[in-house]
Design an enzyme around this catalytic site. Structure first.
Site, PDB file in Angstrom:
ATOM      1  N   LYS A 112       6.100 -14.047  37.845  1.00  0.00           N
ATOM      2  CA  LYS A 112       4.653 -13.841  37.943  1.00  0.00           C
ATOM      3  C   LYS A 112       4.054 -14.608  39.113  1.00  0.00           C
ATOM      4  O   LYS A 112       3.099 -14.136  39.731  1.00  0.00           O
ATOM      5  CB  LYS A 112       3.960 -14.216  36.631  1.00  0.00           C
ATOM      6  CG  LYS A 112       4.247 -13.218  35.525  1.00  0.00           C
ATOM      7  CD  LYS A 112       3.214 -13.293  34.430  1.00  0.00           C
ATOM      8  CE  LYS A 112       3.345 -12.115  33.490  1.00  0.00           C
ATOM      9  NZ  LYS A 112       2.433 -12.181  32.365  1.00  0.00           N
ATOM     10  N   LYS A 199      10.548   1.366  34.167  1.00  0.00           N
ATOM     11  CA  LYS A 199      10.010   1.460  32.809  1.00  0.00           C
ATOM     12  C   LYS A 199       8.559   1.937  32.816  1.00  0.00           C
ATOM     13  O   LYS A 199       7.866   1.792  33.840  1.00  0.00           O
ATOM     14  CB  LYS A 199      10.168   0.139  32.056  1.00  0.00           C
ATOM     15  CG  LYS A 199       9.283  -0.989  32.475  1.00  0.00           C
ATOM     16  CD  LYS A 199       9.437  -2.136  31.471  1.00  0.00           C
ATOM     17  CE  LYS A 199       8.235  -3.055  31.555  1.00  0.00           C
ATOM     18  NZ  LYS A 199       8.168  -4.044  30.508  1.00  0.00           N
ATOM     19  N   LYS A 202       1.829  -0.062  33.085  1.00  0.00           N
ATOM     20  CA  LYS A 202       0.527   0.150  33.719  1.00  0.00           C
ATOM     21  C   LYS A 202       0.538  -0.345  35.156  1.00  0.00           C
ATOM     22  O   LYS A 202      -0.138   0.198  36.013  1.00  0.00           O
ATOM     23  CB  LYS A 202      -0.557  -0.631  32.963  1.00  0.00           C
ATOM     24  CG  LYS A 202      -0.999   0.040  31.695  1.00  0.00           C
ATOM     25  CD  LYS A 202      -2.030  -0.782  30.989  1.00  0.00           C
ATOM     26  CE  LYS A 202      -1.505  -2.146  30.650  1.00  0.00           C
ATOM     27  NZ  LYS A 202      -1.726  -2.597  29.287  1.00  0.00           N
TER      28      LYS A 202
HETATM   29  P1  AMP Z   1       2.796  -5.380  28.238  1.00  0.00           P
HETATM   30  O1  AMP Z   1       1.345  -5.106  28.022  1.00  0.00           O
HETATM   31  O2  AMP Z   1       3.409  -4.601  29.368  1.00  0.00           O
HETATM   32  O3  AMP Z   1       3.105  -6.854  28.270  1.00  0.00           O
HETATM   33  O4  AMP Z   1       3.526  -4.826  26.955  1.00  0.00           O
HETATM   34  C1  AMP Z   1       3.363  -5.339  25.654  1.00  0.00           C
HETATM   35  C2  AMP Z   1       4.629  -5.126  24.876  1.00  0.00           C
HETATM   36  O5  AMP Z   1       4.924  -3.720  24.815  1.00  0.00           O
HETATM   37  C3  AMP Z   1       5.855  -5.769  25.556  1.00  0.00           C
HETATM   38  O6  AMP Z   1       6.089  -7.056  25.090  1.00  0.00           O
HETATM   39  C4  AMP Z   1       6.996  -4.844  25.148  1.00  0.00           C
HETATM   40  O7  AMP Z   1       7.528  -5.278  23.908  1.00  0.00           O
HETATM   41  C5  AMP Z   1       6.339  -3.501  24.952  1.00  0.00           C
HETATM   42  N1  AMP Z   1       6.574  -2.598  26.092  1.00  0.00           N
HETATM   43  C6  AMP Z   1       5.882  -2.537  27.250  1.00  0.00           C
HETATM   44  N2  AMP Z   1       6.349  -1.543  28.049  1.00  0.00           N
HETATM   45  C7  AMP Z   1       7.392  -0.987  27.397  1.00  0.00           C
HETATM   46  C8  AMP Z   1       8.307   0.094  27.685  1.00  0.00           C
HETATM   47  N3  AMP Z   1       8.225   0.804  28.812  1.00  0.00           N
HETATM   48  N4  AMP Z   1       9.252   0.391  26.774  1.00  0.00           N
HETATM   49  C9  AMP Z   1       9.347  -0.310  25.620  1.00  0.00           C
HETATM   50  N5  AMP Z   1       8.525  -1.315  25.279  1.00  0.00           N
HETATM   51  C10 AMP Z   1       7.560  -1.657  26.138  1.00  0.00           C
END
Ligand code: AMP
Length: 337
Positions: A112, A199, A202
């Site tokens: 980060k 993956k 956003k």
């Molecule tokens: P984020 O807002 O990207 O931190 O996502 C929150 C949680 O969603 C993460 O801790 C992951 O467990 C899950 N997550 C995010 N993106 C993915 C993805 N493409 N596939 C599976 N799980 C995801």
């Protein structure tokens, strides 16, 4: 009756919820509610560790609360982190039980801070970003969580929470904190339909994620334009794009359609349009359910907000109790409450 084990998990309010978040985390949280005592935090203090706008932070915090309820999380399980300031106070105590060197070695801190540097002139790496895993340890340990459902990327942080708990226990000569364990559940890794080599996320831009509250037209359009074969997949192997579509179908629990289409694939008969239609139907069915629930919540906005303020105040009582005990053990005076 045996006391249910305590689960704690948190999510940052950073905007839209996509099917990666839902299938990879939230759906599992919803299911865990049947078996465990679950507490889910909307961690707005954490969202300040990267460059942010106060107005957006407030909006995103409430939006995430509404999204969580609409996707099946019980309102009484939800708290907003800043409504429980004891997390920040426990974080301070824990700072004094944390090795600075260990924090600088955290992979997420390195990633980060590199991301921040890429922002160029505006780059600013806050002490909050370095300290983030200590606040996370406070989030977990303040509720004496037995299990934390984590992805592999968070395992290092959970290890730090155990180190802090152990160091604190050693210092005060008492097994005060439970050492939290990770709870692995098989969850799918959802990929971007526009670029299945990355993956769903956003941060890569709008075409790389599908919002779980998107309208039917948009979902169908995104799935119809999903990348299937790019021609560079070795003979006899399924391409990442097709794999991802099958994964989405499975995650949506459309096992019959999955089995039939897989049979077609194995027989060399699969028409991508059929696979895409099945995935789009499945996602639309889920999103329609969520949209309807959210409309209901939106018509009672004030009530929902009050409900979450109330649930946070009830959950806060547990945090206050832990903090009081910690301060006693650590040789700090307590405020009477
Ligand atoms: P984020 O807002 O990207 O931190 O996502 C929150 C949680 O969603 C993460 O801790 C992951 O467990 C899950 N997550 C995010 N993106 C993915 C993805 N493409 N596939 C599976 N799980 C995801």
């Amino acid at each position: 009756m045996e006391k249910k084990k305590q689960i704690l998990s948190c999510i940052q309010p950073t905007g839209d919820m996509h099917f990666g978040n839902y299938f990879g985390a939230i759906k599992n949280w919803v299911e865990l509610q049947d078996q465990y005592d679950c507490i889910y935090g909307v961690v707005n203090y954490h969202a300040m560790t990267m460059p942010y706008s106060p107005k957006k932070l407030r909006e995103n915090t409430w939006a995430l609360v509404f999204n969580l309820i609409a996707t099946g999380i019980k309102p009484e399980s939800i708290f907003i982190q800043s409504l429980i300031p004891e997390h920040a106070e426990l974080c301070w105590v824990f700072n004094c039980f944390t090795s600075y060197g260990q924090l600088t070695r955290m992979t997420q801190f390195k990633d980060k801070s590199a991301q921040n540097k890429e922002l160029g002139a505006d780059s600013f790496i806050s002490a909050g970003l370095l300290d983030y895993p200590v606040l996370q340890a406070a989030d977990i340990l303040i509720y004496k969580a037995d299990y934390v459902p984590v992805g592999v990327d968070q395992e290092q942080h959970l290890e730090l929470s155990r180190n802090i708990a152990q160091r604190f226990n050693n210092q005060v000569g008492k097994e005060y904190f439970v050492l939290p364990e990770s709870l692995y559940t098989e969850v799918p890794k959802v990929r971007s339909t526009a670029d299945p080599t990355r993956k769903m996320s956003k941060s890569a831009g709008e075409k790389h994620y599908i919002n779980v509250f998107a309208d039917e037209k948009r979902i169908r359009k995104q799935i119809r334009s999903a990348v299937t074969d790019t021609g560079d997949t070795p003979e006899g192997k399924m391409s990442p794009g097709v794999q991802n579509l099958f994964e989405l179908l499975k995650a949506s629990e459309k096992m019959e359609a999955h089995a039939q289409l897989m049979k077609d694939y194995e027989g060399g008969q699969l028409k991508y349009v059929d696979l895409k239609d099945a995935v789009a139907d499945a996602l639309v069915e889920i999103s329609q359910r969520f949209i309807a629930k959210k409309e209901e919540l939106n018509s009672n906005k004030k009530e929902v907000k009050n409900q979450i303020k109330y649930s946070s105040s009830i959950i806060r009582q547990r945090a206050q109790q832990t903090l009081k005990e910690v301060k006693d053990l650590a040789g700090l005076m307590n405020v009477k409450f």
